[in-house]
Design an enzyme around this catalytic site. Sequence first.
Site, PDB file in Angstrom:
ATOM      1  CB  CYS A  12      -0.933  -0.094   1.252  1.00 52.36           C
ATOM      2  SG  CYS A  12      -1.942   1.417   1.389  1.00 52.36           S
ATOM      3  N   PRO A  13       0.611   2.118  -0.782  1.00 55.12           N
ATOM      4  CG  PRO A  13       0.614   4.676  -1.583  1.00 55.12           C
ATOM      5  CD  PRO A  13       1.209   3.616  -0.566  1.00 55.12           C
TER       6      PRO A  13
END
Length: 74
Positions: A12-13
Amino acid sequence: MTETLDATHLLCPLPVLKARKRLKSMPAGAILELRADDPAAVVDVPHFCHEAGHALIETRPDGDAEIYVIRKGG
């Protein structure tokens, strides 16, 4: 039109950012199959789709990863 994006081994992200970039170049109604193994993707991908106006039409397991099938919104 269906495209695939392998975002395994990205945290992430990055899976969502890569999906956003790929979807930008695709026509409305096109399908993107995103493969991701980031544990946060189960929350991030549906949230991204909702916020960006895309439809998450399927989520399915694929080994150690998940496949997210996204239809690009208009």
